[in-house]
Design a protein around this motif. Structure first.
Motif, short mmCIF file in Angstrom:
data_model
loop_
_atom_site.label_atom_id
_atom_site.label_comp_id
_atom_site.label_asym_id
_atom_site.label_seq_id
_atom_site.Cartn_x
_atom_site.Cartn_y
_atom_site.Cartn_z
N PRO A 150 -27.21 -7.72 0.22
CA PRO A 150 -26.08 -8.51 0.44
C PRO A 150 -26.61 -10.11 0.74
O PRO A 150 -27.74 -10.22 1.28
N SER A 151 -25.60 -10.97 0.26
CA SER A 151 -26.29 -12.37 0.22
C SER A 151 -25.53 -13.04 1.59
O SER A 151 -24.53 -13.10 1.74
N ILE A 152 -26.50 -13.49 2.35
CA ILE A 152 -26.14 -14.11 3.53
C ILE A 152 -25.72 -15.51 3.55
O ILE A 152 -25.03 -15.82 4.60
N LEU A 153 -25.48 -16.02 2.33
CA LEU A 153 -24.63 -17.38 2.20
C LEU A 153 -23.14 -16.99 2.72
O LEU A 153 -22.55 -18.07 3.14
N SER A 154 -22.87 -15.84 2.43
CA SER A 154 -21.31 -15.41 3.01
C SER A 154 -21.08 -15.06 4.50
O SER A 154 -20.03 -14.86 4.91
N ALA A 155 -22.33 -15.20 5.19
CA ALA A 155 -22.18 -14.90 6.78
C ALA A 155 -21.61 -15.85 7.13
O ALA A 155 -21.25 -16.86 6.97
N VAL A 200 -31.65 -14.31 0.52
CA VAL A 200 -31.29 -15.24 1.50
C VAL A 200 -31.40 -16.69 0.34
O VAL A 200 -32.48 -16.90 -0.33
N ASP A 201 -30.33 -17.14 0.37
CA ASP A 201 -30.14 -18.45 -0.70
C ASP A 201 -30.81 -19.64 -0.09
O ASP A 201 -30.08 -20.15 0.93
N ILE A 202 -31.74 -20.03 -0.85
CA ILE A 202 -32.47 -21.40 -0.26
C ILE A 202 -31.84 -22.62 -1.22
O ILE A 202 -32.53 -22.32 -2.63
N CYS A 221 -35.81 -14.10 -0.91
CA CYS A 221 -35.56 -15.57 -0.75
C CYS A 221 -35.36 -15.90 -2.32
O CYS A 221 -36.19 -16.17 -3.09
N HIS A 222 -34.13 -16.35 -2.54
CA HIS A 222 -33.77 -16.82 -3.67
C HIS A 222 -33.86 -18.47 -3.69
O HIS A 222 -33.03 -18.93 -3.21
N MET A 223 -34.83 -19.02 -4.22
CA MET A 223 -35.18 -20.14 -3.93
C MET A 223 -34.73 -21.27 -5.11
O MET A 223 -35.17 -21.29 -6.24
N HIS A 260 -23.08 -19.96 -12.20
CA HIS A 260 -23.94 -20.92 -12.15
C HIS A 260 -24.40 -20.94 -10.52
O HIS A 260 -23.54 -21.16 -10.04
N PRO A 261 -25.74 -21.09 -10.34
CA PRO A 261 -26.11 -21.25 -8.96
C PRO A 261 -25.63 -22.41 -8.34
O PRO A 261 -25.36 -23.48 -8.66
N GLY A 262 -25.34 -21.96 -7.00
CA GLY A 262 -24.85 -23.30 -6.07
C GLY A 262 -23.97 -22.78 -4.93
O GLY A 262 -23.98 -23.35 -3.74
N PHE A 263 -23.08 -21.78 -5.34
CA PHE A 263 -21.81 -21.40 -4.24
C PHE A 263 -21.72 -19.99 -4.44
O PHE A 263 -21.73 -19.35 -5.57
N GLY A 264 -21.24 -19.40 -3.53
CA GLY A 264 -20.54 -18.02 -3.22
C GLY A 264 -19.08 -17.88 -3.77
O GLY A 264 -18.73 -19.07 -3.93
N GLY A 265 -18.79 -16.72 -4.11
CA GLY A 265 -17.42 -16.77 -4.36
C GLY A 265 -16.95 -17.07 -5.55
O GLY A 265 -15.69 -17.15 -6.09
N GLN A 266 -17.79 -17.14 -6.70
CA GLN A 266 -17.49 -17.54 -7.88
C GLN A 266 -17.26 -16.28 -8.82
O GLN A 266 -17.82 -15.03 -8.64
N LYS A 267 -16.62 -16.58 -9.91
CA LYS A 267 -16.08 -15.42 -11.06
C LYS A 267 -17.39 -15.13 -11.68
O LYS A 267 -18.17 -15.80 -12.28
C1 DX5 Z 1 -25.13 -18.45 -5.72
C2 DX5 Z 1 -25.85 -17.60 -4.99
C3 DX5 Z 1 -25.60 -16.23 -4.45
C4 DX5 Z 1 -24.03 -16.19 -3.89
C5 DX5 Z 1 -23.53 -14.85 -4.27
O1 DX5 Z 1 -25.62 -19.65 -6.09
O2 DX5 Z 1 -27.03 -17.41 -5.78
O3 DX5 Z 1 -26.48 -15.16 -4.04
O4 DX5 Z 1 -24.23 -16.03 -2.55
O5 DX5 Z 1 -22.13 -14.84 -3.86
P1 DX5 Z 1 -21.11 -14.00 -4.36
O6 DX5 Z 1 -21.45 -12.65 -4.29
O7 DX5 Z 1 -19.84 -14.19 -3.40
O8 DX5 Z 1 -20.72 -14.45 -5.62
#
Ligand code: DX5
Ligand code: ZN
Length: 247
Positions: free
Chosen positions: A8-13, A35-37, A74-76, A172-179
Motif C-alpha cells: 500500500p502506498s502511504i501517500l493516500s494515508a 513510501v513515496d519521497i 522507498c520510491h525516491m 506519470h509520477p507525482g500524485f495519487g489517484g491517477q488513471k
Molecule cells: C505516484 C506515486 C504512487 C501513488 C499511487 O507518483 O508513485 O505510489 O501513491 O497512488 P494510486 O494507487 O492512488 O494511483
C-alpha cells in the motif's frame, strides 16, 4: 513469477495520523509499505523526508532482512538520488528505489574528476552503493522511458550492481489517484519474459479494476494507494489483489 507482494502506498494515508495508518495497513495484510519521497524537482509535488520516515519506522517492526514483511519500499522521486542513500538507510528504508532518469541526469551534473561521486551516480554504481549500505536496490522508469535502457543494467556482470527490483510506473509520477496507463504493460511483459525471478513492481492506478491486466503481464509487486486507503474494507482489497497475482 515470484510471490505476490502487496505494498500500500502511504501517500493516500491521513498524514496527521501516519504512524497509526502504517501500523493498520500491516495488520490488514500488507507485505511492504510503499513510501513515496518527492522533492518538488524530479516531480511537481513534495512529500516527506528522513525525519518522518524514521518516526513511522517506530510504528512498524523493521524486517529481519530487506525484502521481507514490513519492508519500507522507498520510491525516491528525487534528483541526485545518490546523496540520500545513507540517510534513508538510517531512517528505516529497506529498499531504496531510485529513478533511472534522475541517476542519468546526476551523471551529467557531476564533476568528472570526482571519481567516487561519478561512479555512484551511474545506475550500476548507485545500485552497488545501495547494496553496500545493506538495502535492496530498485530502479524505476517513468512512462516516457523505454524499458530497453534497463537491459544493460540487469546484465551487470557483478551481482552487487544488479537491481533486486524494477518499478514500471503506470502513471506519470507525482500524485495519487491517477488513471492507470495500460500502455506501460508491454514493459512488464518484456521484463518478465527475460527475468522469471525478478521482482517487478507496478505503481499508479492499481486496484480491483486493473490488477488482472498487470498480473497477466507478469507484475508481482503491487503498489496501491487510493484503492486500498479509500476502500470500505482495505483488508479485503489487499487479499483480492494478492489472489489476482497468485492465480
Ligand atoms: C505516484 C506515486 C504512487 C501513488 C499511487 O507518483 O508513485 O505510489 O501513491 O497512488 P494510486 O494507487 O492512488 O494511483
Ligand atoms: Zn510510488
Amino acid at each position: 513469477t515470484p510471490p505476490a507482494i502487496i505494498a500500500p502506498s502511504i501517500l493516500s494515508a491521513n498524514f496527521a495520523n501516519l504512524g497509526h495508518d502504517c501500523a493498520t495497513k500491516m495488520k490488514e495484510g500488507a507485505d511492504w509499505l510503499h513510501v513515496d519521497i518527492m522533492d518538488g524537482h524530479f516531480v511537481p509535488n513534495m512529500t516527506i523526508g528522513c525525519p518522518v520516515v524514521s518516526q513511522i519506522r517506530g510504528c512498524v517492526d523493521r524486517p529481519l532482512e530487506p525484502g521481507s514483511k514490513g519492508t519500507f519500499d522507498c520510491h525516491m522521486m528525487i534528483m541526485e538520488p545518490h546523496k540520500w542513500v545513507k540517510e534513508f538507510q538510517k531512517a528505516g528504508c529497506d529498499l531504496y528505489c531510485f529513478h533511472y532518469e534522475a541517476a542519468v541526469s546526476s551523471v551529467a551534473a557531476t564533476d568528472p574528476t570526482d571519481k567516487t561521486t561519478t561512479e555512484r551516480t551511474t545506475p550500476r554504481g548507485l545500485i552497488k552503493y545501495i547494496h553496500e549500505q545493506g538495502m535492496q536496490a530498485g530502479i524505476a522508469i517513468k512512462p516516457d522511458t523505454p524499458v530497453d535502457v534497463l537491459w544493460d543494467i540487469l546484465e551487470s556482470p557483478d551481482q552487487i550492481e544488479r537491481p533486486d527490483m524494477v518499478l514500471v510506473m503506470t502513471v506519470h509520477p507525482g500524485f495519487g489517484g491517477q488513471k492507470f496507463m495500460a500502455s506501460e504493460l508491454p514493459k512488464v511483459s518484456a521484463l518478465r519474459a527475460r527475468y522469471p525471478d525478478l521482482n517487478i513492481e507496478v505503481d499508479g492506478g492499481l486496484g480491483l479494476g486493473t490488477i488482472d491486466q498487470a498480473a497477466d503481464a507478469g507484475a508481482n509487486v503491487i503498489v496501491a494507494g487510493s484503492a486500498v486507503f479509500g476502500a470500505a474494507d482495505p483488508a479485503d482489497v489487499i487479499a483480492k489483489l494478492r489472489e489476482a497475482v497468485q492465480k
